[in-house]
Each structure stands twice: as structure tokens, then as C-alpha cells.
Motif scaffolding. Structure first.
Motif, PDB file in Angstrom:
ATOM      1  N   GLY A   1       5.379  -8.727  -6.156  1.00  0.00           N
ATOM      2  CA  GLY A   1       4.902  -8.729  -4.976  1.00  0.00           C
ATOM      3  C   GLY A   1       5.470  -8.225  -3.924  1.00  0.00           C
ATOM      4  N   GLY A   2       5.057  -8.653  -2.771  1.00  0.00           N
ATOM      5  CA  GLY A   2       5.632  -8.086  -1.312  1.00  0.00           C
ATOM      6  C   GLY A   2       4.460  -8.268  -0.218  1.00  0.00           C
ATOM      7  N   LEU A   3       4.186  -7.148   0.440  1.00  0.00           N
ATOM      8  CA  LEU A   3       3.495  -7.383   1.467  1.00  0.00           C
ATOM      9  C   LEU A   3       1.837  -7.134   1.385  1.00  0.00           C
ATOM     10  N   LEU A   4       1.286  -8.078   1.755  1.00  0.00           N
ATOM     11  CA  LEU A   4      -0.347  -8.028   1.684  1.00  0.00           C
ATOM     12  C   LEU A   4      -0.861  -6.876   2.142  1.00  0.00           C
ATOM     13  N   SER A   5      -0.438  -6.296   3.181  1.00  0.00           N
ATOM     14  CA  SER A   5      -1.037  -4.873   3.529  1.00  0.00           C
ATOM     15  C   SER A   5      -0.869  -3.830   2.694  1.00  0.00           C
ATOM     16  N   SER A   6       0.360  -3.870   1.890  1.00  0.00           N
ATOM     17  CA  SER A   6       0.390  -2.675   0.934  1.00  0.00           C
ATOM     18  C   SER A   6      -0.648  -2.911  -0.309  1.00  0.00           C
ATOM     19  N   ALA A   7      -0.972  -4.064  -0.685  1.00  0.00           N
ATOM     20  CA  ALA A   7      -1.645  -4.640  -1.486  1.00  0.00           C
ATOM     21  C   ALA A   7      -3.067  -3.915  -1.409  1.00  0.00           C
ATOM     22  N   VAL A   8      -3.713  -4.251  -0.053  1.00  0.00           N
ATOM     23  CA  VAL A   8      -4.890  -3.711   0.533  1.00  0.00           C
ATOM     24  C   VAL A   8      -4.922  -2.119   0.369  1.00  0.00           C
ATOM     25  N   ALA A   9      -3.965  -1.726   0.955  1.00  0.00           N
ATOM     26  CA  ALA A   9      -3.667  -0.017   0.986  1.00  0.00           C
ATOM     27  C   ALA A   9      -4.049   0.438  -0.093  1.00  0.00           C
ATOM     28  N   ILE A  10      -3.475   0.100  -1.301  1.00  0.00           N
ATOM     29  CA  ILE A  10      -3.529   0.454  -2.770  1.00  0.00           C
ATOM     30  C   ILE A  10      -4.967   0.135  -3.243  1.00  0.00           C
ATOM     31  N   LEU A  11      -5.547  -0.870  -2.997  1.00  0.00           N
ATOM     32  CA  LEU A  11      -6.797  -1.069  -3.371  1.00  0.00           C
ATOM     33  C   LEU A  11      -7.923  -0.389  -2.878  1.00  0.00           C
ATOM     34  N   ASP A  12      -7.526   0.340  -1.564  1.00  0.00           N
ATOM     35  CA  ASP A  12      -8.224   1.064  -0.770  1.00  0.00           C
ATOM     36  C   ASP A  12      -8.593   2.503  -1.417  1.00  0.00           C
ATOM     37  N   MET A  13      -7.542   2.673  -2.276  1.00  0.00           N
ATOM     38  CA  MET A  13      -7.309   3.961  -3.124  1.00  0.00           C
ATOM     39  C   MET A  13      -8.507   3.974  -4.373  1.00  0.00           C
ATOM     40  N   ILE A  14      -8.696   2.800  -4.861  1.00  0.00           N
ATOM     41  CA  ILE A  14      -9.263   2.533  -6.110  1.00  0.00           C
ATOM     42  C   ILE A  14     -10.732   1.983  -5.859  1.00  0.00           C
ATOM     43  N   ILE A  15     -11.095   1.169  -4.938  1.00  0.00           N
ATOM     44  CA  ILE A  15     -12.072   0.261  -4.965  1.00  0.00           C
ATOM     45  C   ILE A  15     -13.226   1.165  -3.960  1.00  0.00           C
ATOM     46  N   GLN A  16     -14.425   1.111  -4.346  1.00  0.00           N
ATOM     47  CA  GLN A  16     -15.639   1.686  -3.438  1.00  0.00           C
ATOM     48  C   GLN A  16     -15.451   1.327  -2.159  1.00  0.00           C
ATOM     49  N   LYS A  17     -15.918   2.327  -1.079  1.00  0.00           N
ATOM     50  CA  LYS A  17     -16.078   1.707   0.335  1.00  0.00           C
ATOM     51  C   LYS A  17     -16.632   0.258   0.561  1.00  0.00           C
ATOM     52  N   ASP A  18     -16.190  -0.518   1.458  1.00  0.00           N
ATOM     53  CA  ASP A  18     -17.044  -1.603   2.121  1.00  0.00           C
ATOM     54  C   ASP A  18     -16.909  -2.816   0.739  1.00  0.00           C
TER      55      ASP A  18
ATOM     56  N   ALA B   1      -6.417   0.925 -16.302  1.00  0.00           N
ATOM     57  CA  ALA B   1      -6.082  -0.444 -16.916  1.00  0.00           C
ATOM     58  C   ALA B   1      -4.765  -0.721 -16.171  1.00  0.00           C
ATOM     59  N   VAL B   2      -4.752  -2.344 -15.863  1.00  0.00           N
ATOM     60  CA  VAL B   2      -3.707  -2.679 -15.103  1.00  0.00           C
ATOM     61  C   VAL B   2      -2.896  -3.343 -16.192  1.00  0.00           C
ATOM     62  N   LEU B   3      -1.513  -3.532 -16.012  1.00  0.00           N
ATOM     63  CA  LEU B   3      -0.747  -4.212 -17.180  1.00  0.00           C
ATOM     64  C   LEU B   3       0.035  -5.247 -16.362  1.00  0.00           C
ATOM     65  N   ILE B   4      -0.065  -6.494 -16.571  1.00  0.00           N
ATOM     66  CA  ILE B   4       0.687  -7.533 -16.164  1.00  0.00           C
ATOM     67  C   ILE B   4       1.275  -8.483 -17.109  1.00  0.00           C
ATOM     68  N   ASN B   5       2.160  -9.491 -16.612  1.00  0.00           N
ATOM     69  CA  ASN B   5       2.806 -10.275 -17.025  1.00  0.00           C
ATOM     70  C   ASN B   5       3.372 -11.744 -16.374  1.00  0.00           C
ATOM     71  N   GLN B   6       3.938 -12.524 -16.797  1.00  0.00           N
ATOM     72  CA  GLN B   6       4.329 -13.611 -16.091  1.00  0.00           C
ATOM     73  C   GLN B   6       5.205 -13.389 -14.899  1.00  0.00           C
ATOM     74  N   GLY B   7       5.689 -12.308 -14.769  1.00  0.00           N
ATOM     75  CA  GLY B   7       6.866 -11.876 -13.804  1.00  0.00           C
ATOM     76  C   GLY B   7       5.757 -11.052 -12.942  1.00  0.00           C
ATOM     77  N   SER B   8       4.585 -10.787 -12.918  1.00  0.00           N
ATOM     78  CA  SER B   8       3.595 -10.207 -12.068  1.00  0.00           C
ATOM     79  C   SER B   8       3.067 -11.332 -10.865  1.00  0.00           C
ATOM     80  N   ALA B   9       3.373 -11.052  -9.456  1.00  0.00           N
ATOM     81  CA  ALA B   9       3.239 -12.454  -8.632  1.00  0.00           C
ATOM     82  C   ALA B   9       2.591 -11.822  -7.423  1.00  0.00           C
ATOM     83  N   SER B  10       1.771 -12.638  -6.557  1.00  0.00           N
ATOM     84  CA  SER B  10       1.511 -12.338  -5.406  1.00  0.00           C
ATOM     85  C   SER B  10       0.837 -11.208  -5.088  1.00  0.00           C
ATOM     86  N   ALA B  11       1.432  -9.976  -4.543  1.00  0.00           N
ATOM     87  CA  ALA B  11       0.560  -8.934  -4.191  1.00  0.00           C
ATOM     88  C   ALA B  11       0.111  -8.129  -5.770  1.00  0.00           C
ATOM     89  N   SER B  12       0.925  -8.390  -6.525  1.00  0.00           N
ATOM     90  CA  SER B  12       0.585  -7.815  -7.990  1.00  0.00           C
ATOM     91  C   SER B  12      -0.741  -8.575  -8.243  1.00  0.00           C
TER      92      SER B  12
END
Length: 550
Positions: A235-252, A284-295
Motif C-alpha cells: 500500500g501507501g498513499l490514499l491519494s495515489s490509489a484514488v488517482a489510479i482508480l481515476d484512470m480506470i473507473i467511469q467519471k463521477d 484483472a487484478v491479482l492480490i494475495n495476503q501481502g496486498s494491503a491498504s491502498a492495494s
């Protein structure tokens, strides 16, 4: 008359509610004041009468740490160099062994080993519990102290004793610290003519720019499907997670919200622009038990909005927001001030983060929610994949070699024999060379149960060393293990070869080359490719169906 009555009764109700709230708040502040006075009285009494003169700074620091240890693992008192993680997020460089640590249920564990780091090369994996650092019990240290002891100057050694739940005995790793440069993206490229792949290691200030470049390059190569690999991403910064989702998810569309007790803690985030990745590109998003927080925020939002499929293992379960408050130039306290909620309303934190006895007015939350398409999803501490795929465990003998660092050492010693990585791949005698290398090692490789057999031999020898029947039985068992080792070498030869090739790939082509090679035999990636290449299977995965809690 009725309207008059409502106009009269409504202000009375509002005033009554305000008075009730004020009384409640007043009572709480009175309790806080009484507790502070009690604490000060005890503190002063100890300092004025204790048999030995106490160091005020050391004792106060220990007292504060005792308080924060009764809260969640992320509320911590930090002094000077203990602000390490924030520096990593801003600078991305430090000296250590390359592991993201977590603290839960009073145990320190590995959230995720970092690609290319000494820990991952040595075989440390997500979920390993750290028992000792340089033979010192971590239970006698604070979380920050243990983490600080693991870090150190490049080239120095640190000894970690870990507990792995698939092993009966603790495992000792002697690691050499190196300069850890945390890269945002280990590898990005095309896995097939139509499928792109990005492996993201963390969410820092620079991550959105790197991901935008990676996504655009894949789209320029006509990607019709994209795999986003968040395995072992802590994980890491919330702002980075939001910015990446902004590239994938429909506006609004809703992405994530935070809820806490203060006004500043309550925020909602929505996608603000037309996504970079078109709607017809499958995800497709790949996760495991080491994926945390922003992931988990990224994976959870994509799952809740039915924008893609989630594959792998259930994620770590870290859904708490921290705010840092400066006390003075040298000291600060990081406090958990809010919870993350993803679009369906799920709270993804594991519920064991604080003892209920410390909480006033505890509320129960739902455990089953629905996605945009109506699929049931769980709030059971982490993100449960749409399809759970468990990686194959390393076989007994290979595990022993891996744990002792033999694969890496062999590759390191024999790298000079090859001009290119292709020559390594074409070497049909590489297993024979490795077996000769193993014979040269003085270490005693033991299969499961072999250690116990040695202990039985000692005990029987102490009772009656001349007993022929017992000695014959023990000899039969010893021969059994010798035969098993020979069989294991033969049966595991292909697995051993794959790991050797991985180590050569990392040494000759860097972390990116290692990941690229690993993808060729990655079970979860293969499943992702199969699902993404079949439109019917992919679309069916996003249709409501019954699930059971795991």
C-alpha cells in the motif's frame, strides 16, 4: 393547529437533542480530566518516591508506547529516525533487507517482501512471523525498535528467526543488508498479443505518473485486456490509489470514503474525469495476503463497481487511516483517525485491531454487501477474490535449498560461465551442476521427520546402544530417508531448475527480468489470461452468484 404543533415541537426536539449531546460531551470530558489527573498523580508519585532515580525522557517514552500498544498497530509515538516509513514514501530509498512489516495480535509479521530485496532472495514470504532479530525476542521490543534493528548499513548482517505456519520448527535467515531502492513498477509489458501486464510495488507520490505511462504504453500496443498485479504490494498513499482508480473507473463514480470522529476525517472521493482505460478493456487484478491498504482500496473499488475481476488470495485487511501530529521538532504521534470504506460500504480492516473493552458505544457492522451488479461481497477482513487461487507450495527438498540460499548462491557463483541469459536457458546440464554444488556444501539437508529420527537415535543409544533390533530398525529408517532424498532430487528436478533459472534471470537482467521470467510459470497469471481471453467466462464472473465466507 397541527402545523402550529409541529412548529412548536420541532424546535423543542432540536434543543433537547443539543442539550443531551452537550451533557454527553461534558460527561466525557469530565472523565478524560479525571483520568489525566489520576495518570499525573501516579506519574509524580513514581518519580518522587521510586527507589532508583528514573530517566524522565526514557520512562515517559516507554509510558506513551505502552498506551499506544493498547490501540491499533498503526497508532505510534515516533522520535526522530522512527519516521522512517514517511521518508520511504517521499524518497523511496533506505538500507535494509526489503520487507514490509505488520504488527497484529502482538506479533510482528511480514506483510510483503520487496522484489529484488535480500529477504525475498533468501526465501522470506508474506505471512512469516518474526520471532527474533539478532537472537533478541521481538516481544521485548516495540514495533519501531524491532523495525529499526532490522534496518542498518549496507553490507552488514542481520539474523532473523521466523515462524512459518507450514513448518514445525523456526527458520533462521542470515541476511546481508543492502540499499533498498523501492521501485513503483517492477515490470510492465505485453504477455500476449492482446493482454498487457503491470506489476505495482507500492503507492507513492510518483506512482500515478508511472502507472499512467505504463497504461498508455499498453494501450498503444493494442491491449484489449490488462492485468494489474498488486500481490505483495503493502500500500501507501490514499491519494495515489484514488488517482489510479481515476484512470480506470467511469467519471463521477464513488471510489472510497473515510469516516472518523472529526470533521476533517470524513471525506468522500469520486472519479473526476473520463478514464484513461476504455470501458471495453477487460481488467484483472491479482492480490494475495501481502496486498494491503491502498492495494485493497484499488482492488475493492474495482470489485464493488464490477469494473474487473479479482484473482488470487484474500488480502491483508488494513482499512485504517492515520494522521500525523507534530509534538515538537523531534517527536510526533501518528494516530488512527478514520476508517476506509469502499464503494459498496465495506470496511476492509480485520476486526481484531483493538480490544473492545477500550471502546465506548461500539457498533456492529454488516458483513455482506452487494456490488453494482448485485453480486454478494464480504467484509470479512480484507478483499476476498472473485476466484481464490492458492499458489503451489514448494516441495520439501526445494524448500530446504531455498531457505539456505543455495539457489541464489549457485547462480552467483556460476554467472561467469554464461555470456547471455539465453545460454542459461539452453544449458541441459544445469541440474547436474547444481547437484555437484549441493554435494560441496557442508550443511546437512533434512527432510520432514529426519531431525526427530536423529533425536530418537540419541535416546535409544542412551538406553541400550547394543540392542540389535532397535539399531536395525533405525538403520532401515535412515536408509529410507537416504532413498527419499534421492527420489526428491529426481522428482523435484524441474521445479529446482525453474528456481535456478529465476535466480539467473534476476542476476543477469535485474528485478524486471526476474519477474518477467517468473510470469511464465505463474499459476495465477495463467488463470487470469484464460479468463480474460474468454469473453463469456469474463462476463459471467461479474454476474451475481452465491458465495460462502472463507
Amino acid at each position: 393547529m397541527k402545523k402550529y404543533f409541529l412548529r412548536l415541537i420541532l424546535p423543542i426536539a432540536i434543543v433537547t437533542g443539543a442539550i443531551s449531546l452537550a451533557v454527553t460531551q461534558s460527561s466525557l470530558y469530565r472523565q478524560i480530566g479525571q483520568s489525566q489527573r489520576l495518570f499525573n498523580q501516579v506519574y509524580n508519585q513514581i518519580f518522587s518516591t521510586y527507589v532508583d532515580e528514573l530517566d524522565p525522557e526514557a520512562f515517559t517514552k516507554a509510558s506513551i508506547q505502552s498506551i499506544t500498544q493498547n490501540l491499533d498497530p498503526y497508532t505510534v509515538f515516533m522520535v526522530e529516525d522512527e519516521q522512517h516509513q514517511i521518508n520511504v514514501l517521499s524518497k523511496g530509498k533506505y538500507g535494509g533487507v526489503g520487507i514490509q512489516l505488520g504488527y497484529r495480535n502482538k506479533t510482528m509479521s511480514v506483510v510483503a517482501p520487496m522484489d529484488g530485496g535480500p529477504a525475498k532472495k533468501a526465501g522470506i514470504i508474506s505471512g512469516d512471523v518474526i520471532l527474533k532479530v539478532n537472537d533478541e525476542d521481538v516481544k521485548k521490543m516495540t514495533f519501531n525498535e524491532a523495525a529499526s534493528n532490522i534496518r542498518g548499513k549496507k553490507g552488514t548482517e542481520v539474523k532473523l528467526t521466523i515462524k512459518r505456519y507450514s513448518e514445525d520448527e523456526p527458520i533462521v535467515f542470515n541476511l546481508v543488508r543492502s540499499t533498498i531502492k523501492v521501485k513503483e513498477i517492477t515490470y510492465s509489458g505485453m504477455l500476449s498479443p492482446s493482454t498487457g501486464y503491470v506489476r505495482l510495488n507500492r503507492f507513492s507520490r510518483n506512482t500515478p505518473n508511472e502507472m499512467r505511462k505504463a497504461f498508455q504504453q499498453l494501450l498503444n500496443q493494442n491491449s484489449k485486456e490488462i492485468i494489474i498485479d498488486l500481490r505483495d504490494n503493502p500500500g501507501g498513499l490514499l491519494s495515489s490509489a484514488v488517482a489510479i482508480l481515476d484512470m480506470i473507473i467511469q467519471k463521477d463514480s464513488p471510489l472510497v470514503s473515510t469516516k472518523g470522529r472529526t470533521k476533517d476525517s470524513n471525506r468522500s472521493f469520486y472519479s473526476r474525469r473520463k478514464p484513461l482505460i476504455p470501458d471495453d478493456v477487460k481488467i484483472a487484478v491479482l492480490i494475495n495476503q501481502g496486498s494491503a491498504s491502498a492495494s485493497e482500496i484499488v482492488a475493492g473499488a474495482i470489485q464493488d463497481l464490477d469494473r474487473g475481476i479479482i484473482l488470487g488470495q484474500k488480502s491483508y485487511g488494513k482499512g485504517l487511516v492515520q494522521s500525523q501530529y507534530e509534538i515538537d521538532d523531534k517527536r510526533s504521534i501518528k494516530v488512527t483517525t478514520a476508517r476506509y470504506y469502499i464503494p459498496s460500504g465495506r470496511f476492509i480492516q480485520k476486526r481484531d485491531y483493538i480490544d473492545d473493552k477500550y471502546i465506548l458505544n461500539k457498533t456492529e457492522e454488516d458483513s455482506v454487501f452487494t456490488t453494482m451488479n448485485g453480486r454478494n461481497v464480504l467484509a470479512n477482513g480484507g478483499i476476498t477474490p472473485d476466484s481464490t487461487i492458492t499458489p503451489e507450495r514448494m516441495a520439501a527438498l526445494s524448500s530446504q535449498y531455498w531457505r539456505r540460499g543455495y539457489f541464489y548462491s549457485f547462480a552467483q557463483q556460476n554467472k561467469h560461465r554464461y555470456q547471455t541469459f539465453s545460454e542459461v536457458l539452453d544449458d541441459l546440464t544445469i541440474i547436474d551442476k547444481f547437484n555437484e554444488f549441493i554435494k560441496e556444501q557442508e550443511d546437512d539437508i533434512q527432510l520432514p521427520g529426519e531431525k526427530e529420527l536423529g533425536q530418537v537415535k540419541e535416546k535409544i543409544a542412551a538406553l541400550d546402544s547394543m540392542n540389535a533390533e532397535a539399531n536395525q530398525a533405525l538403520e532401515t529408517l535412515s536408509q529410507f530417508y537416504a532413498n527419499q532424498e534421492e527420489k526428491s532430487i529426481a522428482s523435484e528436478s524441474e521445479d529446482i531448475r525453474q528456481v535456478i533459472i529465476l535466480e539467473f534471470a534476476g542476476l543477469m537482467n535485474g528485478p524486471e527480468g526476474r519477474v518477467k521470467q517468473a510470469l511464465k510459470d505463474d499459476k495465477i497469471v495463467k488463470v487470469a489470461l484464460d479468463i480474460l481471453s474468454d469473453k463469456l467466462v469474463y462476463e459471467t464472473s461479474l454476474i451475481p452468484f452465491e458465495i460462502t465466507e472463507n
